[in-house]
Design an enzyme around this catalytic site. Structure first.
Site, PDB file in Angstrom:
ATOM      1  N   ARG A 188      61.167  47.131  61.096  1.00 34.80           N
ATOM      2  CA  ARG A 188      60.133  46.397  61.848  1.00 34.80           C
ATOM      3  C   ARG A 188      60.330  46.559  63.347  1.00 34.80           C
ATOM      4  O   ARG A 188      59.375  46.669  64.105  1.00 34.80           O
ATOM      5  CB  ARG A 188      60.186  44.902  61.474  1.00 34.80           C
ATOM      6  CG  ARG A 188      59.656  44.621  60.078  1.00 34.80           C
ATOM      7  CD  ARG A 188      60.106  43.253  59.602  1.00 34.80           C
ATOM      8  NE  ARG A 188      59.658  42.192  60.502  1.00 34.80           N
ATOM      9  CZ  ARG A 188      60.316  41.049  60.702  1.00 34.80           C
ATOM     10  NH1 ARG A 188      61.445  40.808  60.064  1.00 34.80           N
ATOM     11  NH2 ARG A 188      59.842  40.147  61.524  1.00 34.80           N
ATOM     12  N   SER A 218      62.386  36.646  56.643  1.00 39.89           N
ATOM     13  CA  SER A 218      63.623  37.163  57.230  1.00 39.89           C
ATOM     14  C   SER A 218      64.595  36.015  57.519  1.00 39.89           C
ATOM     15  O   SER A 218      65.775  36.062  57.146  1.00 39.89           O
ATOM     16  CB  SER A 218      63.272  37.930  58.515  1.00 39.89           C
ATOM     17  OG  SER A 218      64.410  38.162  59.303  1.00 39.89           O
ATOM     18  N   LYS A 271      68.013  34.611  54.847  1.00 41.28           N
ATOM     19  CA  LYS A 271      69.394  34.528  55.324  1.00 41.28           C
ATOM     20  C   LYS A 271      69.946  33.114  55.169  1.00 41.28           C
ATOM     21  O   LYS A 271      71.122  32.919  54.871  1.00 41.28           O
ATOM     22  CB  LYS A 271      69.468  34.983  56.791  1.00 41.28           C
ATOM     23  CG  LYS A 271      69.388  36.506  56.912  1.00 41.28           C
ATOM     24  CD  LYS A 271      69.376  36.980  58.351  1.00 41.28           C
ATOM     25  CE  LYS A 271      68.030  36.714  58.984  1.00 41.28           C
ATOM     26  NZ  LYS A 271      67.760  37.487  60.200  1.00 41.28           N
ATOM     27  N   HIS A 304      69.335  26.899  62.630  1.00 40.97           N
ATOM     28  CA  HIS A 304      68.936  28.259  62.985  1.00 40.97           C
ATOM     29  C   HIS A 304      67.832  28.249  64.027  1.00 40.97           C
ATOM     30  O   HIS A 304      66.853  27.530  63.905  1.00 40.97           O
ATOM     31  CB  HIS A 304      68.439  28.993  61.730  1.00 40.97           C
ATOM     32  CG  HIS A 304      68.188  30.447  61.962  1.00 40.97           C
ATOM     33  ND1 HIS A 304      69.146  31.410  61.749  1.00 40.97           N
ATOM     34  CD2 HIS A 304      67.097  31.098  62.406  1.00 40.97           C
ATOM     35  CE1 HIS A 304      68.650  32.593  62.041  1.00 40.97           C
ATOM     36  NE2 HIS A 304      67.404  32.439  62.450  1.00 40.97           N
ATOM     37  N   ASP A 332      67.081  42.397  54.366  1.00 38.53           N
ATOM     38  CA  ASP A 332      66.638  41.991  55.700  1.00 38.53           C
ATOM     39  C   ASP A 332      67.187  42.926  56.760  1.00 38.53           C
ATOM     40  O   ASP A 332      66.490  43.269  57.711  1.00 38.53           O
ATOM     41  CB  ASP A 332      67.062  40.553  56.031  1.00 38.53           C
ATOM     42  CG  ASP A 332      66.569  40.156  57.422  1.00 38.53           C
ATOM     43  OD1 ASP A 332      65.341  40.147  57.627  1.00 38.53           O
ATOM     44  OD2 ASP A 332      67.403  39.889  58.312  1.00 38.53           O
TER      45      ASP A 332
END
Ligand code: URA
Ligand code: CA
Length: 434
Positions: free
Chosen positions: A168, A183, A187, A82, A161
């Site tokens: 946000r 966040s 995930k 990620h 999220d």
């Protein structure tokens, strides 16, 4: 419990309890807690922060707010990779097939572009016919047979999220370290991978603007991984200029294809190789760094990584011929050069502005409901440390709406600083945490 007491507690910089965090996440996800109270709380977190335990608790509560993906049907160790978000970061599209060609398992759920940063899903969808909405059964089957599949996050994955992120985004609270950590990690945890490799970016094209803050974020996420029983590694990498040269969806797919074909060298390829080496080690496909490096170079040279990308594209409904003929990807009507007004050495770049320039041409969204134009964007011709003369192109714009070209060109010109001396080179990978 009352939301107002929780907001006040965080306003006073006190740590929230496990129960308070869980009560907030479940109340907000179910719609019982209104946006304005949630906004007040995230703003208090933005100012007051969260300690390690609070952040880990927030992460688990968010991960459990929706469905938890079960990847136990995959016959092997799944390593999830990620990126914290950047410009021209096309690593996943090349790294997935490389790792699969080496015998690894890549089951990746990707996201869409967000503000200046691009998203793998938008890029892949520029391939004619490519589908990112496979069923979970088909996804797992594909990982078992092909070794790699990249799909979109389902609506049921971490709804907390999805809601918090949107909130946000419009309340100027995106760049809060505990909120970013929770966040991303929620995930990853809900995504079901056994091992997690994080690429945390720092610089002008990243959410973290200094290498120190990126290192703190990376270490926070590695700790959360530990708390939740996931083997997590993080690289902190440079994002002070677009990572590759292509910024735009089809253009970035083209760049990834050309890297797999062995036609392009540079930072993007170097980082792809580095990420693959870590994925192969973590996935226990290779037992040493040197062995992993050898494998990666082998599948690049013998064409099997490119074949793997073709196989993946075909299995997901796309046209694999794009790998042999990139002109089958969506093409922009016009190319316009952005010339430097002065001569000298390229000393710095405002990479987020270059991402915004591409978004302005239609490569990204200005509003949530905007439709992306896959063909447009820009191809950078210069990198930091290159010499440029006055009138020489800094970039080429790929344009379909000519009315936007002048503003995009101006944004790129002002995003690039030309100085007199040659700048000191910077490390692509700053550190590795595990
Ligand atoms: N990427 C995410 O998924 N979440 C953040 O908060 C920032 C970057
Ligand atoms: Ca690129």
């Amino acid at each position: 419990m009352r939301m107002i007491d929780i907001i006040r507690k965080k306003q006073l910089s006190r740590a929230l309890s496990r129960e308070e965090i869980r009560w907030f996440v479940s109340g907000y996800s179910s719609g019982e807690i209104p946006d304005y109270q949630a906004a007040a709380l995230v703003m208090a977190v933005w100012f007051s922060g969260m300690d390690e335990e609070e952040t880990a608790e927030l992460t688990s509560a968010m991960a459990e707010s929706g469905e938890m993906v079960d990847l136990s049907g995959v016959d092997g160790i799944v390593v999830d990779k990620h990126s914290s978000g950047g410009v021209a970061d096309t690593t996943t599209i090349a790294a997935g097939p490389i790792v699969a060609a080496c015998g690894g398992m890549v089951a990746k759920m990707s996201g869409r572009g967000l503000s200046f940063s691009g998203g793998t899903l938008d890029k892949l969808e520029s391939i004619p016919g490519f589908r990112t909405d496979l069923s979970m059964e088909r996804f797992i089957e594909m990982v078992n047979t092909c070794g790699v599949s990249i799909i979109g996050q389902t609506k049921q994955l971490v709804p907390a999220d999805r809601m918090l992120y949107a909130l946000r985004d419009v309340t100027s609270t995106v760049d809060s370290m505990p909120l970013i950590a929770a966040s991303i990690m929620s995930k990853k945890i809900a995504g079901g991978g056994n091992k997690i490799l994080l690429d945390v970016k720092w610089g002008s094209g990243a959410f973290m603007r200094t290498s120190e803050s990126a290192e703190r974020l990376a270490s926070m996420m590695v700790e959360i991984g530990k708390h939740t029983g996931r083997d997590t590694r993080a690289l902190v990498t440079d994002m002070n200029q677009p990572l590759g040269n292509a910024v735009g969806n089809a253009l970035e797919v083209e760049e990834a294809i050309r890297i797999l074909r062995g036609e392009l060298e540079g930072d993007l390829k170097d980082l792809i190789v580095e990420l693959c080496v870590h994925m192969l080690e973590m996935g226990e496909v290779c037992s040493s760094r040197s062995g992993a490096l050898r494998e990666v170079h082998q599948v690049l040279e013998d064409g099997s990584a490119l074949e793997k990308l073709k196989e993946m594209i075909g299995l997901q409904g796309g046209d694999p011929r794009v790998c042999d003929d990139v002109t089958l990807l969506p093409q922009a009507e016009k190319r316009i050069a952005v010339e430097s007004s002065v001569g000298g050495w390229i000393s710095s770049m405002q990479a987020d502005e270059i991402g915004i320039a591409a978004a302005f041409l239609g490569a990204g969204r200005m509003k949530k409901e905007d439709v992306i134009d896959p063909a447009v964007g820009c191809w950078m011709k210069k990198r930091i440390g290159d010499q440029v003369s006055a009138g020489e192109p800094l970039a080429v714009l790929y344009v379909n709406r000519e009315t936007d070209a002048e503003e995009a060109a101006e944004r790129i010109r002002s995003a690039v600083t030309v100085g007199e001396g040659r700048p000191k080179p910077r490390d692509l990978v700053v550190s590795v945490l595990s």
